[in-house]
Design a protein around this motif. Sequence first.
Motif, mmCIF file in Angstrom:
data_model
loop_
_atom_site.group_PDB
_atom_site.id
_atom_site.type_symbol
_atom_site.label_atom_id
_atom_site.label_comp_id
_atom_site.label_asym_id
_atom_site.label_seq_id
_atom_site.Cartn_x
_atom_site.Cartn_y
_atom_site.Cartn_z
ATOM 1 N N CYS A 32 0.755 -1.266 -0.111
ATOM 2 C CA CYS A 32 -0.033 -0.016 -0.003
ATOM 3 C C CYS A 32 0.877 1.236 0.001
ATOM 4 C CB CYS A 32 -0.905 -0.027 1.271
ATOM 5 S SG CYS A 32 -2.223 -1.229 1.215
ATOM 6 N N CYS A 33 1.966 1.245 0.414
ATOM 7 C CA CYS A 33 3.132 2.526 0.528
ATOM 8 C C CYS A 33 3.875 2.617 -0.553
ATOM 9 C CB CYS A 33 3.305 2.460 1.878
ATOM 10 S SG CYS A 33 2.440 2.723 3.323
ATOM 11 N N THR A 34 3.993 1.554 -1.553
ATOM 12 C CA THR A 34 5.174 1.806 -2.561
ATOM 13 C C THR A 34 4.514 3.073 -3.579
ATOM 14 O OG1 THR A 34 5.668 -0.435 -2.329
ATOM 15 C CG2 THR A 34 6.191 0.437 -4.555
ATOM 16 N N GLY A 35 5.564 3.826 -4.148
ATOM 17 C CA GLY A 35 5.080 4.681 -5.084
ATOM 18 C C GLY A 35 4.739 6.086 -4.431
ATOM 19 N N ALA A 36 4.668 7.043 -5.587
ATOM 20 C CA ALA A 36 4.277 8.351 -4.889
ATOM 21 C C ALA A 36 2.955 8.439 -3.960
ATOM 22 C CB ALA A 36 4.339 9.270 -6.027
ATOM 23 N N ASP A 37 2.233 7.960 -4.271
ATOM 24 C CA ASP A 37 0.817 7.744 -3.737
ATOM 25 C C ASP A 37 0.788 7.275 -2.269
ATOM 26 O OD1 ASP A 37 -0.317 8.888 -6.021
ATOM 27 O OD2 ASP A 37 -1.192 7.134 -7.001
ATOM 28 N N GLY A 38 1.998 6.571 -2.008
ATOM 29 C CA GLY A 38 1.969 5.741 -0.928
ATOM 30 C C GLY A 38 2.809 6.405 0.149
ATOM 31 N N GLU A 39 3.951 7.498 -0.181
ATOM 32 C CA GLU A 39 4.604 8.091 0.762
ATOM 33 C C GLU A 39 3.915 8.700 2.004
ATOM 34 O OE1 GLU A 39 8.232 11.280 0.572
ATOM 35 O OE2 GLU A 39 7.145 10.679 -1.393
ATOM 36 N N TYR A 57 8.972 1.850 25.198
ATOM 37 C CA TYR A 57 10.282 1.248 24.805
ATOM 38 C C TYR A 57 9.511 0.412 23.684
ATOM 39 C CZ TYR A 57 13.287 -2.520 23.717
ATOM 40 O OH TYR A 57 14.165 -3.536 23.231
ATOM 41 N N LEU A 58 10.060 0.286 22.592
ATOM 42 C CA LEU A 58 9.778 -0.263 21.277
ATOM 43 C C LEU A 58 10.885 -1.270 20.684
ATOM 44 C CD1 LEU A 58 7.938 2.204 18.831
ATOM 45 C CD2 LEU A 58 6.897 0.776 20.570
ATOM 46 N N SER A 59 10.788 -2.492 20.552
ATOM 47 C CA SER A 59 11.580 -3.460 20.258
ATOM 48 C C SER A 59 11.554 -3.724 18.522
ATOM 49 C CB SER A 59 11.221 -4.850 20.807
ATOM 50 O OG SER A 59 12.114 -5.863 20.381
ATOM 51 N N ARG A 60 12.662 -3.523 17.951
ATOM 52 C CA ARG A 60 12.884 -3.766 16.784
ATOM 53 C C ARG A 60 12.542 -5.309 16.244
ATOM 54 N NH1 ARG A 60 18.749 -3.224 16.747
ATOM 55 N NH2 ARG A 60 20.009 -5.157 16.180
ATOM 56 N N HIS A 61 12.582 -6.155 17.221
ATOM 57 C CA HIS A 61 12.364 -7.424 16.918
ATOM 58 C C HIS A 61 10.839 -7.621 16.849
ATOM 59 C CE1 HIS A 61 16.507 -8.523 17.474
ATOM 60 N NE2 HIS A 61 16.527 -7.907 18.663
ATOM 61 N N GLU A 62 10.211 -6.803 17.485
ATOM 62 C CA GLU A 62 8.660 -6.866 17.473
ATOM 63 C C GLU A 62 8.352 -6.028 16.468
ATOM 64 O OE1 GLU A 62 7.477 -5.719 21.428
ATOM 65 O OE2 GLU A 62 7.821 -7.514 22.128
ATOM 66 N N LEU A 63 8.921 -5.162 15.723
ATOM 67 C CA LEU A 63 8.456 -4.299 14.730
ATOM 68 C C LEU A 63 9.424 -4.767 13.263
ATOM 69 C CD1 LEU A 63 8.192 -0.736 16.027
ATOM 70 C CD2 LEU A 63 6.436 -2.265 15.298
ATOM 71 N N ARG A 64 9.953 -5.724 13.130
ATOM 72 C CA ARG A 64 11.036 -6.482 12.290
ATOM 73 C C ARG A 64 10.238 -6.068 10.649
ATOM 74 N NH1 ARG A 64 15.020 -9.744 13.103
ATOM 75 N NH2 ARG A 64 13.879 -10.644 15.028
ATOM 76 N N GLY A 65 8.920 -6.784 10.815
ATOM 77 C CA GLY A 65 8.228 -6.448 9.546
ATOM 78 C C GLY A 65 7.862 -5.302 9.213
ATOM 79 N N VAL A 66 7.100 -4.507 9.991
ATOM 80 C CA VAL A 66 6.801 -3.014 9.748
ATOM 81 C C VAL A 66 8.082 -2.211 9.460
ATOM 82 C CG1 VAL A 66 6.185 -1.009 11.040
ATOM 83 C CG2 VAL A 66 4.951 -3.142 11.283
ATOM 84 N N LEU A 67 9.193 -2.475 9.659
ATOM 85 C CA LEU A 67 10.414 -1.666 9.526
ATOM 86 C C LEU A 67 10.889 -2.170 8.130
ATOM 87 C CD1 LEU A 67 12.069 -1.416 13.098
ATOM 88 C CD2 LEU A 67 11.098 0.635 11.828
ATOM 89 N N LYS A 68 10.817 -3.205 7.949
ATOM 90 C CA LYS A 68 11.550 -3.796 6.583
ATOM 91 C C LYS A 68 10.704 -3.276 5.497
ATOM 92 C CE LYS A 68 12.449 -8.095 4.118
ATOM 93 N NZ LYS A 68 12.713 -9.707 4.279
ATOM 94 N N GLY A 69 9.068 -3.304 5.997
ATOM 95 C CA GLY A 69 8.191 -2.812 4.952
ATOM 96 C C GLY A 69 8.331 -1.461 4.648
ATOM 97 N N LEU A 70 8.566 -0.517 5.587
ATOM 98 C CA LEU A 70 8.782 0.851 5.500
ATOM 99 C C LEU A 70 10.201 1.238 4.428
ATOM 100 C CD1 LEU A 70 7.936 2.273 9.007
ATOM 101 C CD2 LEU A 70 6.563 2.558 6.965
ATOM 102 N N PHE A 71 11.114 0.656 4.961
ATOM 103 C CA PHE A 71 12.531 0.932 4.201
ATOM 104 C C PHE A 71 12.445 0.210 2.783
ATOM 105 C CE2 PHE A 71 14.258 0.741 8.664
ATOM 106 C CZ PHE A 71 14.434 2.183 8.654
ATOM 107 N N LYS A 72 11.458 -0.769 2.660
ATOM 108 C CA LYS A 72 11.478 -1.351 1.255
ATOM 109 C C LYS A 72 10.476 -0.309 0.375
ATOM 110 C CE LYS A 72 11.913 -4.313 -2.059
ATOM 111 N NZ LYS A 72 12.967 -4.809 -2.574
ATOM 112 N N ALA A 73 9.369 0.028 0.965
ATOM 113 C CA ALA A 73 8.397 0.885 0.075
ATOM 114 C C ALA A 73 8.921 2.412 -0.176
ATOM 115 C CB ALA A 73 7.032 0.834 0.856
#
Length: 232
Positions: A32-39, A57-73
């Motif tokens: 949903c967040c890939t491309g100009a419309d998803g930024e 406190y937020l653990s990156r291990h619990e947000l692994r998928g979310v962070l990966k998705g953001l850095f990819k999209a």
Amino acid sequence: MIDVGRTLLRRVDFSKTETYRDYTLGMIIRICCTGADGEETARDICLQIRAKAEMTYLSRHELRGVLKGLFKAQPGAALDLLLLPTAVSTNRGLFRPELDSKTPIEKMDPEVLRHWADKDPAERYPVLSRVISTFGGKSENDENGMSPLFLMLLDSAPDKRAFLGDLWTRLHPVTWSGSLADILTQRKAQLMALCDSSHAVVREWVEDLLPKLDHWIEQERKNDRDGEQSFE
């Protein structure tokens, strides 16, 4: 469907995650967040994560998928909002290098990271240096030398001393088991690879650091001996 996904993503509380939910959210973000419309949606998610991290406190291990998705999209927007000094969270655990796992940023395309850093080299290369490991491999028990990503970014950084940082931040592990002196001794051996650097400033940094590192190792050896005697 994608518009609905973006609307729902804005309602998610990213401080409440579990493995399956995190993985699913990561997939939805990539779609949903890939491309100009998803930024805009990706930016909203980053801002929410940053705000939450400043309160709890937020653990990156619990947000692994979310962070990966953001850095990819939206790699540029995510790096801007989650890393830059004006937006950095007080919760640095999200991107702090550890002995046994890579940070989400270390899993990104190295060329994407270099392109992002080159937009403002004086500020961004030192920022990246604080969220990537100096040493490579999954475990420091493997004699695998320096991290290829670290070496690549060091070679590109205009201010190499600023990128290398100080003794403590560059060599002290975040977590470890056993003797810290043994870990520092291994890291010293791996660090010697920089003595062959084509950059004089890098070689000088190593020369300046070695006496301090030797003293640190000796102090840790003394602590080990004192601890053993106390146990006996």
